[in-house]
Scaffold this motif. Structure first.
Motif, PDB file in Angstrom:
ATOM      1  N   SER A 148       0.829  -1.198   0.000  1.00  0.00           N
ATOM      2  CA  SER A 148       0.000   0.000   0.000  1.00  0.00           C
ATOM      3  C   SER A 148       0.870   1.257   0.000  1.00  0.00           C
ATOM      4  O   SER A 148       1.970   1.274   0.560  1.00  0.00           O
ATOM      5  N   ASP A 167     -11.928   1.194   0.988  1.00  0.00           N
ATOM      6  CA  ASP A 167     -11.653   0.284  -0.123  1.00  0.00           C
ATOM      7  C   ASP A 167     -12.886  -0.562  -0.439  1.00  0.00           C
ATOM      8  O   ASP A 167     -13.734  -0.801   0.422  1.00  0.00           O
ATOM      9  N   ALA A 203      -8.001  -2.793   3.063  1.00  0.00           N
ATOM     10  CA  ALA A 203      -7.188  -3.601   2.156  1.00  0.00           C
ATOM     11  C   ALA A 203      -5.752  -3.764   2.628  1.00  0.00           C
ATOM     12  O   ALA A 203      -5.034  -4.630   2.126  1.00  0.00           O
ATOM     13  N   ASP A 204      -5.296  -2.932   3.571  1.00  0.00           N
ATOM     14  CA  ASP A 204      -3.914  -3.070   4.026  1.00  0.00           C
ATOM     15  C   ASP A 204      -3.758  -4.144   5.100  1.00  0.00           C
ATOM     16  O   ASP A 204      -2.659  -4.356   5.606  1.00  0.00           O
ATOM     17  N   ASN A 256      -6.784  -9.721   3.425  1.00  0.00           N
ATOM     18  CA  ASN A 256      -6.836  -9.480   1.984  1.00  0.00           C
ATOM     19  C   ASN A 256      -6.655 -10.780   1.198  1.00  0.00           C
ATOM     20  O   ASN A 256      -7.322 -11.018   0.181  1.00  0.00           O
ATOM     21  N   ASN A 270      -9.286  -2.274  -4.806  1.00  0.00           N
ATOM     22  CA  ASN A 270      -8.024  -2.235  -4.057  1.00  0.00           C
ATOM     23  C   ASN A 270      -7.611  -3.600  -3.524  1.00  0.00           C
ATOM     24  O   ASN A 270      -6.434  -3.960  -3.547  1.00  0.00           O
ATOM     25  N   TYR A 271      -8.569  -4.358  -3.021  1.00  0.00           N
ATOM     26  CA  TYR A 271      -8.249  -5.668  -2.447  1.00  0.00           C
ATOM     27  C   TYR A 271      -7.641  -6.588  -3.503  1.00  0.00           C
ATOM     28  O   TYR A 271      -6.632  -7.257  -3.263  1.00  0.00           O
ATOM     29  N   LEU A 275      -4.106  -5.159  -4.773  1.00  0.00           N
ATOM     30  CA  LEU A 275      -3.007  -5.325  -3.820  1.00  0.00           C
ATOM     31  C   LEU A 275      -2.584  -6.783  -3.690  1.00  0.00           C
ATOM     32  O   LEU A 275      -1.393  -7.083  -3.587  1.00  0.00           O
TER      33      LEU A 275
END
Length: 471
Positions: A53, A79, A259-260, A265, A294-295, A298
């Motif tokens: 991220s 996200d 998402a981080d 995730n 985003n998920y 990443l």
């Protein structure tokens, strides 16, 4: 003072003598100790995380990071995951959308799903979603123009109804709004377009047939065009978020964690992909599913980074082994150097797990850098041993005297290189900090291995290496 200098020199010499004696006298201790540390480091790497991220690279006290953490902690993050359903048959696309929405709602990791819209509900309760100010304006309009509005319902023919309503709205806007000349012309033009559309409907009713081209043109001018710009609004009558060309339905899902959270995730990514595979064999078999957000991005980026780490490290290692195989004209020398390289990288990763426990995109490829720089120390140890052999030393004594000559130059080289890496630590980018610390530590690890581990390997393989002439 002279006596103190002599004593300092003696202590230094004792340390050097100790280092040079260990590989020749205690290789059976050195190699198992290094092996145990390597196994522990390798075991710790199973929990290695790759944080990709943008916020993982910024300092923790950065205002953007603080805001992001606040939103993540209080609202679960911003996200989301989107699933675009592309197809040619709208009915099949809607069936697919219903199935996907049901599947997503069953997942405990999904907080909410934005899919099917209750159109009838919004049509019946549209006024509840108006602001109080807008409601007051509407009530005021109804009161002031109640006679005109009452006249609307005396003639229920559609064209006349629309024309009369347009007249009321145009009067209201022109009286209430402070429009400049250009805006007034634009507004009058839009009202004229609506009247032309109504006129086209009236003609069609009288003729008993519709001129499709004229009707389409008048409709687009009345409702889809504003000057030269096409309106991209979605129709309120659609029960899904459907593209203007009716080829794509969009569904959004909002997971419970941001998402981080890389462990989460990975779980949500696998579940979404498994769901895609299931529905593609069922109600979605005639559609194309496009998954993003985003998920998904990443997790796929993390997997690419892992592959890159493996690929670059493997290529770097194999390249070195091929060179050593050619140089030493045999397998033993190449295997010895390969063992030295692999051990150093694994121990460096072990240090990484102790100090940080994760890498970022910037620091992910430090393994290849270490292999390229750490190999020098293995080559130094082997070269000094060969040099002592050429001077007439026996294979065991050559190890000891080789180390004696090796310690000073390699120590200076390692310290200089490590300090150079550590200078990068002043960077505010977290990935650069990790790269500087781990690379500096990796150089020192290779230094220690060249003093103890590499000579210990030579101690056991020297019989096989004596016949090798390095080219």
């Amino acid at each position: 003072m002279p006596q103190q200098k002599k004593e300092e020199k003696t202590i230094k010499q004792r340390v050097i003598d100790f280092i040079s004696h260990v590989p020749t006298k205690y290789p059976y201790i050195v190699i198992p100790v290094v092996l145990i540390l390597t196994i522990i480091s390798l075991w710790s790497m199973r929990n290695l995380q790759i944080k990709l991220s943008f916020f993982d690279e910024l300092p923790p006290d950065h205002p953007q990071v603080k805001r992001f953490k606040y939103v993540a902690e209080n609202y679960g993050g911003t996200d989301f995951i989107f699933i675009a359903i592309e197809g040619e048959n709208l009915s099949e696309m809607k069936m697919c959308a219903e199935k996907i929405e049901d599947e997503l709602k069953k997942m405990p990791e999904i907080k909410s799903v934005r899919g099917k819209i209750d159109v009838d509900f919004f049509k019946k309760h549209a006024l509840f979603y108006l602001e109080e100010k807008r409601l007051s304006e509407l009530v005021d309009l109804m009161r002031r123009r109640k006679d005109e509005i009452a006249q609307l319902f005396l003639n229920l023919e559609f064209p006349e109804f629309i024309s009369a309503w347009s007249d009321i709205i145009s009067k209201e806007i022109l009286e209430r709004e402070n429009l400049n000349e250009d805006e007034t012309d634009e507004f009058v033009k839009s009202i004229s377009n609506i009247r032309n559309w109504v006129a086209e409907i009236s003609k069609s009713i009288l003729k008993g047939e519709v001129d499709k081209e004229k009707y389409k043109s008048s409709f687009e001018k009345a409702f889809l065009m504003m000057g030269d710009t096409t309106r991209e609004d979605y129709s309120i009558n659609q029960d899904y978020l459907i593209s203007q060309d009716m080829s794509t339905i969009l569904i959004s899902a909002f997971p419970t964690k941001p998402a981080d959270d890389y462990g989460f995730n990975k779980i949500i990514y696998n579940k979404i992909m498994n769901m895609k595979e299931r529905v593609s064999e069922g109600p979605c078999k005639n559609t194309k599913l496009h998954i993003g957000g985003n998920y998904i991005a990443l997790e796929e980026q993390r997997r690419i980074a892992l592959k890159d780490m493996q690929r670059t490290g493997t290529i770097s290692l194999l390249s070195s082994l091929i060179i050593f195989f050619i140089t030493f004209r045999g397998f033993i020398g190449a295997a010895m150097m390969g063992t030295f390289l692999i051990t150093g990288v694994i121990l460096a990763f072990g240090f990484l797990m102790i100090s940080y426990g994760y890498v970022t995109l910037i620091s992910a490829l430090f393994g290849s850098i270490l292999i390229g720089m750490g190999i020098d120390y293995g080559v130094y140890a082997f070269s000094h041993w060969k040099e002592q052999l050429n001077e007439g030393k026996d294979r065991i004594s050559a190890i000891k005297f080789g180390i004696l000559k090796l310690i000073s130059p390699t120590l200076q080289s390692a310290i200089t290189t490590s300090v150079g890496f550590l200078c990068v630590y002043i960077s505010q980018i977290k990935g650069a900090k990790i790269l500087s610390v781990v690379s500096a530590a990796g150089i020192l690890i290779y230094l220690i291995l060249s003093w103890f581990f590499m000579p210990s390997i030579i101690r056991y393989t020297s019989k096989y290496l004596l016949g090798i002439k390095a080219s």
